[in-house]
Write an enzyme that holds these catalytic residues in place. Sequence first.
Site, short mmCIF file in Angstrom:
data_model
loop_
_atom_site.label_atom_id
_atom_site.label_comp_id
_atom_site.label_asym_id
_atom_site.label_seq_id
_atom_site.Cartn_x
_atom_site.Cartn_y
_atom_site.Cartn_z
N THR A 129 1.07 -0.85 0.29
CA THR A 129 0.22 -0.27 -0.38
C THR A 129 0.58 1.37 -0.53
OG1 THR A 129 -1.12 1.27 1.82
CG2 THR A 129 -0.10 -0.48 2.22
N ASP A 130 0.37 2.45 -0.59
CA ASP A 130 1.44 3.76 -0.68
C ASP A 130 0.96 4.18 0.50
OD1 ASP A 130 -1.89 4.33 -0.15
OD2 ASP A 130 -1.82 5.78 -1.53
N GLU A 131 0.61 3.59 2.23
CA GLU A 131 0.32 4.39 3.21
C GLU A 131 1.36 3.89 4.08
OE1 GLU A 131 -3.72 3.40 5.28
OE2 GLU A 131 -4.65 3.18 3.29
N TYR A 154 -2.01 -0.29 11.07
CA TYR A 154 -1.99 -0.85 9.45
C TYR A 154 -1.02 -0.56 8.93
CZ TYR A 154 -3.30 -1.97 4.36
OH TYR A 154 -3.12 -1.75 3.46
N LYS A 158 1.98 -3.30 7.39
CA LYS A 158 2.97 -3.35 6.16
C LYS A 158 4.11 -3.58 5.79
CE LYS A 158 0.49 -5.01 3.03
NZ LYS A 158 -0.10 -5.97 2.70
P1 NAD Z 1 -9.58 -7.89 1.99
O1 NAD Z 1 -9.51 -7.08 3.68
O2 NAD Z 1 -10.66 -7.48 1.75
O3 NAD Z 1 -8.97 -9.17 1.95
C1 NAD Z 1 -7.22 -10.17 2.78
C2 NAD Z 1 -7.88 -11.24 2.62
O4 NAD Z 1 -6.89 -11.30 3.27
C3 NAD Z 1 -9.27 -11.83 2.87
O5 NAD Z 1 -9.39 -12.75 2.01
C4 NAD Z 1 -8.71 -12.39 4.77
O6 NAD Z 1 -9.33 -14.28 5.13
C5 NAD Z 1 -7.57 -13.01 4.47
N1 NAD Z 1 -6.55 -12.95 4.91
C6 NAD Z 1 -6.54 -12.19 6.02
N2 NAD Z 1 -5.78 -13.38 7.34
C7 NAD Z 1 -4.70 -14.18 6.41
C8 NAD Z 1 -4.21 -14.98 6.74
N3 NAD Z 1 -3.80 -14.89 8.15
N4 NAD Z 1 -3.96 -16.47 6.44
C9 NAD Z 1 -4.91 -16.43 5.13
N5 NAD Z 1 -5.25 -14.80 4.58
C10 NAD Z 1 -5.72 -13.85 5.53
O7 NAD Z 1 -7.79 -6.73 1.99
P2 NAD Z 1 -8.09 -6.31 0.12
O8 NAD Z 1 -8.18 -4.54 0.75
O9 NAD Z 1 -8.58 -6.93 -0.76
O10 NAD Z 1 -6.61 -6.02 0.24
C11 NAD Z 1 -6.33 -7.15 -0.14
C12 NAD Z 1 -4.23 -6.63 -0.66
O11 NAD Z 1 -4.06 -5.09 -0.96
C13 NAD Z 1 -3.62 -6.63 1.17
O12 NAD Z 1 -2.66 -6.97 1.44
C14 NAD Z 1 -3.52 -4.96 1.41
O13 NAD Z 1 -2.84 -4.26 2.23
C15 NAD Z 1 -3.36 -4.34 -0.04
N6 NAD Z 1 -4.01 -3.57 -0.62
C16 NAD Z 1 -5.45 -2.96 -0.26
C17 NAD Z 1 -5.72 -1.58 -0.97
C18 NAD Z 1 -7.00 -1.17 -0.73
O14 NAD Z 1 -7.16 0.47 -0.73
N7 NAD Z 1 -7.88 -2.55 -0.46
C19 NAD Z 1 -4.87 -0.41 -1.63
C20 NAD Z 1 -2.87 -0.98 -1.49
C21 NAD Z 1 -2.73 -2.13 -1.55
P1 TYD Z 2 -10.60 4.13 4.62
O1 TYD Z 2 -11.60 3.43 3.15
O2 TYD Z 2 -10.41 3.40 5.70
O3 TYD Z 2 -9.08 3.77 3.83
P2 TYD Z 2 -7.45 4.21 3.89
O4 TYD Z 2 -8.13 4.80 5.69
O5 TYD Z 2 -7.16 3.26 3.68
O6 TYD Z 2 -7.13 5.27 3.33
O7 TYD Z 2 -10.95 5.06 4.68
C1 TYD Z 2 -11.05 5.83 3.50
C2 TYD Z 2 -10.51 7.94 4.65
O8 TYD Z 2 -12.00 8.02 4.31
C3 TYD Z 2 -10.06 7.90 5.15
O9 TYD Z 2 -9.59 9.16 5.12
C4 TYD Z 2 -10.75 7.57 6.40
C5 TYD Z 2 -12.30 7.88 6.08
N1 TYD Z 2 -13.90 7.79 6.75
C6 TYD Z 2 -14.19 8.67 7.12
O10 TYD Z 2 -14.33 9.47 6.58
N2 TYD Z 2 -15.25 7.45 7.07
C7 TYD Z 2 -15.27 6.22 7.71
O11 TYD Z 2 -16.13 5.37 7.91
C8 TYD Z 2 -13.98 5.42 6.91
C9 TYD Z 2 -14.28 3.86 6.91
C10 TYD Z 2 -13.45 5.81 6.64
#
Ligand code: NAD
Ligand code: TYD
Length: 351
Positions: A129-131, A154, A158
């Site tokens: 992630t960019d975070e 989190y 990461k």
């Molecule tokens: P998500 O929470 O929707 O899904 C995570 C999946 O991982 C689930 O299916 C869960 O069951 C599985 N999981 C969790 N812990 C586990 C473990 N110990 N063993 C096996 N499986 C496990 O997450 P997502 O949004 O699909 O994100 C996927 C990846 O992409 C993550 O690594 C996240 O950090 C990264 N990412 C997400 C975003 C975003 O905006 N969602 C952006 C950049 C990077």
């Molecule tokens: P989120 O979807 O949790 O992603 P991330 O924190 O990984 O960027 O949140 C996106 C943005 O929205 C973040 O600035 C927090 C804000 N947010 C709210 O204002 N209200 C909410 O209920 C949630 C879940 C997020």
Amino acid sequence: MKILVTGGAGFIGSNYLNLFVTRYSQHTFINLDKLTYAANLLNLERVSSLPNYLLEEGDIADYERVENIFQRYDPDLVVHFAAESHVDRSILGPAEFMRSNIMGTFCLLEACRKCWTNKENKLFQLVSTDEVYGSLGDKGFFTEKTAYDPSSPYSASKAAADHLARAYFRTYGLPAVITNCSNNYGPYQFPEKLIPLMILNALEGKALPVYGKGANVRDWLYVEDHCEALWTVAERGKQGETYNIGGNNEWKNIDIVHKICEILAVEVGKVPQDFEKLITFVQDRPGHDLRYAIDASKIKRELGWEPKETFESGLRKTILWYLGNQRWVESVKSGEYKNWMDANYGKRLTG
Ligand code: NAD
Ligand code: TYD
């Protein structure tokens, strides 16, 4: 090729599998997933009966289980999505993040190191992630050279995973590549994240809880664009490198919430005000990063990837998906989801 996808039943992993299991029927996809609250097997209905897809329920932080998977399948490519992924949950309970995100990544890297005696044509792809870069002020972008400065449990977990993958590349020559992507949105996203939470709360006439003043900025990318970028990196990326992936699409949270209200109103035959009146400014997230913005010029220049979806069409598609998938929506609103809403929003909404 045998592709081990970890966390394939979550949001991005299932979009990845839905896209590529059918497109690349010559490859076998093994989904290793612990099936936590964030997973949903309904996400994979389209591929679950295909012969080149297999599900293995298991925990990536259980080394024996991971090694056993490696011995049975000898994967060529590991696409590592599995993680605890939600910042607010990491604030309320960080322990699971350390276990899954750090120890889980460590176990996978160890299995690659031990089982890949011949590393040729092998690749460990870490989806990050960019975070990890922390927060930007009003100006500037994250590049691949930006120093790590994570703010939440989190993002710190990461960052640790990224450091481990890089260390395994440098120390053991393990073929690894890292991508750091901005906020994704699209179908199958668990409604604890901003966009699906706002859509579902609005449809139920519930408060739309905006943290602080809603001035925080995120760069949003349609999930399928992210998946295509990951495939491109696996095919053409250079080992040991990092690639930033982003949408060049910055939005203030409050503006996104208004946009969702506007689109929803059109789709369900109401006026935006019917939803906008639900907007409630609530207590801010501790350590809330102000702004994320990705400079994705490296992946464009070196690998030719750029996003295809516009935010207008991607957001409308996403809203239509939630409107059209009531069975999925009901399936996530289990007791666990209700507990989460009470834990995270109970105090925020009652003051
Ligand atoms: P998500 O929470 O929707 O899904 C995570 C999946 O991982 C689930 O299916 C869960 O069951 C599985 N999981 C969790 N812990 C586990 C473990 N110990 N063993 C096996 N499986 C496990 O997450 P997502 O949004 O699909 O994100 C996927 C990846 O992409 C993550 O690594 C996240 O950090 C990264 N990412 C997400 C975003 C975003 O905006 N969602 C952006 C950049 C990077
Ligand atoms: P989120 O979807 O949790 O992603 P991330 O924190 O990984 O960027 O949140 C996106 C943005 O929205 C973040 O600035 C927090 C804000 N947010 C709210 O204002 N209200 C909410 O209920 C949630 C879940 C997020």
